[in-house]
Design a protein around this motif. Sequence first.
Motif, PDB file in Angstrom:
ATOM      1  N   SER A 229       0.825  -1.207   0.000  1.00  0.00           N
ATOM      2  CA  SER A 229       0.000   0.000   0.000  1.00  0.00           C
ATOM      3  C   SER A 229       0.861   1.260   0.000  1.00  0.00           C
ATOM      4  N   PHE A 231       2.923   4.540   0.165  1.00  0.00           N
ATOM      5  CA  PHE A 231       2.992   5.869   0.753  1.00  0.00           C
ATOM      6  C   PHE A 231       1.908   6.124   1.795  1.00  0.00           C
ATOM      7  N   TYR A 232       0.659   5.784   1.441  1.00  0.00           N
ATOM      8  CA  TYR A 232      -0.439   6.110   2.365  1.00  0.00           C
ATOM      9  C   TYR A 232      -0.298   5.374   3.684  1.00  0.00           C
ATOM     10  N   ALA A 233       0.182   4.140   3.568  1.00  0.00           N
ATOM     11  CA  ALA A 233       0.335   3.359   4.799  1.00  0.00           C
ATOM     12  C   ALA A 233       1.376   3.993   5.707  1.00  0.00           C
ATOM     13  N   SER A 234       2.504   4.450   5.129  1.00  0.00           N
ATOM     14  CA  SER A 234       3.531   5.065   5.974  1.00  0.00           C
ATOM     15  C   SER A 234       2.988   6.344   6.598  1.00  0.00           C
ATOM     16  N   LEU A 235       2.245   7.105   5.787  1.00  0.00           N
ATOM     17  CA  LEU A 235       1.640   8.343   6.296  1.00  0.00           C
ATOM     18  C   LEU A 235       0.742   8.006   7.474  1.00  0.00           C
ATOM     19  N   PHE A 236      -0.057   6.968   7.286  1.00  0.00           N
ATOM     20  CA  PHE A 236      -0.975   6.532   8.341  1.00  0.00           C
ATOM     21  C   PHE A 236      -0.188   6.176   9.598  1.00  0.00           C
TER      22      PHE A 236
END
Lengths: 492, 178
Positions: A229, A231-236
Amino acid sequence: MTEFKEAKRQSPVAILLILYKVIRLILRQSLPILIVLILNPKGGKVDYVGIALIVISLISAVSSIMSYYRFFYFVDDKHFHIRKGWLVKSNISIPIERIQTIDFSQNPLHKIFNVVQLDIDTAGSANKEIHIDALTLSDAEQLRSFLYLKRGELNPEGESMEVQEEEEEITLHKLDLADLLKIGLVQNHLRTAGIIVAFGFTIYGELSEIFEKATDNFIEESYGALEKSGFYASLFLIIVLLVLSIIGSIIVVISQNFDLKFVFSGKGYKLTKGLLNKKQTTISLSKIQMLRWSSNYLQRKFSLANLNIFQASSIIVNIKKSIYVPGLNPLSIESITKNVFPAINTDHHQEIKVSKLFIIRQLISMTIIPLGIIIMSNLDQMIRGIIIALMWIIFSLIWSVFYFRKYKISIYEKGIRLDKGVLTHRGAMMEWKNIQSIGLKQSPIQKRRNLTNVVLYSAAGSMSIPFIDYNEAENLRDFVIAQVENSKKEWM
Amino acid sequence: MESEFSNEIIKIDQLPAIEQEQVILLDEKFIKIRTINSLGFYSLMAGCIMTFGFVAIPKSIMIFVFLLLFPILLFLLNIWLIKKQFKVEGYILRTKDIYFQQGYLWTKKMIIPFNRIQHASVHQGPLERYFNIGKLRIFTAGGQSSDLTIPGLDMEDALKLKQLIGNKTGTLKKMDND
């Protein structure tokens, strides 16, 4: 007033408290064994566990009761005595005139029975701090005022230094839940995040040892999912970490400073705080050696600052006894500095300039270790490594220049004030008469440039002035030493 | 606005300054003690390297010799430093304080006023006993970092200094005795 001449025991509640302490100690030390015994699937050993538990509880109970019956305290002409111990007996006596502070504290058990724990702190050799587990509140208060009175008689020339109970009290600072929430929000969350990450790693390490395969699979799976997933997962993850850090900071602030009350009572300050363990600390004006305060970027936006008051304590044990008051208004910090150091006239001052070489020192100390890490972790991708390293160097350089510019050393006739810090501003103040010794330290490079570091030692920590002109430093030293040597005032 | 304070600056110039000529150097026998200590330390290091060499790399004598050069060089450097240190390290006793400077490359110069001294003591190790050398320790309320240790004094001098400091800080000493 009671004279405390006869040997007295503590409040019987002490049995419970000692028992609690003993059991906690035993549990802490035998926890691994107990866990192994309980988790051990092989049958038949349960009986041993049971027997061990019974023996341990019996020993604990007996030793607590014996400790209680063998513990006496009393006061003679000049000393406060404690006789204790049943296997190992000990007699402790401390000269009353050397008592520094007498503090009360309560844990929930104390609160239930309305007793307090008494800690007597002395300026003396090691192991002489006296600790009484449980006294009824009235006994404790009587003892405290009696000892302070007696000390006053024994030290006629030294002004009676302690905070008298009868003094009128002015509440300087009080924190309710809303204040604490606000203070919690503006803590240094990066630090909390660091602690959480470190904690996470430790937990992971411990867990992986126990359930080796399971966690590895779990981590691998989740890491795989994360990679998919992207980028979004790291952001999350980062947001989750941030939220956790903020919540963590708030919890820490509330649990440490719950119901905080900071009071001035003519001769000193008194701080009461605590959620489960309510603790009261008194600090007398004449014993204060140094003040330090700080406020980070967020805190300044809300005009909040933290204050640390350092007082002279056990001389040889070298426990720096300080009280920490968060969430103060910067203005009240100014007024506290005036109150604590009335001799320091802040109208006239001279500034000592820190040499520009300090920028380079700062730059080196900020870059050496991170550069090593950056290079080591980017060995396979040299270009990326070099770019990151360059970025870090530029950032450090800017930071060091600002750090240098913010460094301000103000010399007053009777004291010194230091201000520094880029994002978190830090200040410190000290009076010359409290100085114990002065050191000038030079590295080979500093020697060539005729520069030196000056370290001012007090009985509660030191203050150092980096990279100033050597001749100026010598003048400052001679001036301060002359002041200390001619000062007839008590420094504590 | 600063005129009042500048007056103080003039006073500063009249204060007794530390003159390098006044520094009393440490006892010459202390060079021997330091050399022996250093020799012991680097021999130990060389011993470790030799044992390691015999066990791990028994065949390459060149690396072995090369490794041995390391403690020898360090020892020579240390000897040079000890000689240099001897020329600068020393103390000055003044009416109201004691001054001690130490170190050659990195230097530290401490002053402790007598009215801030808690007590003083003299120590002697076995090697020091052989050379009749003592170590004076001066304690303040500032804790370890602000305490002062003057090594390499003639034992008699050290005891005299301790006595003198005891007299100067008489009132405090009385408190320590009870």
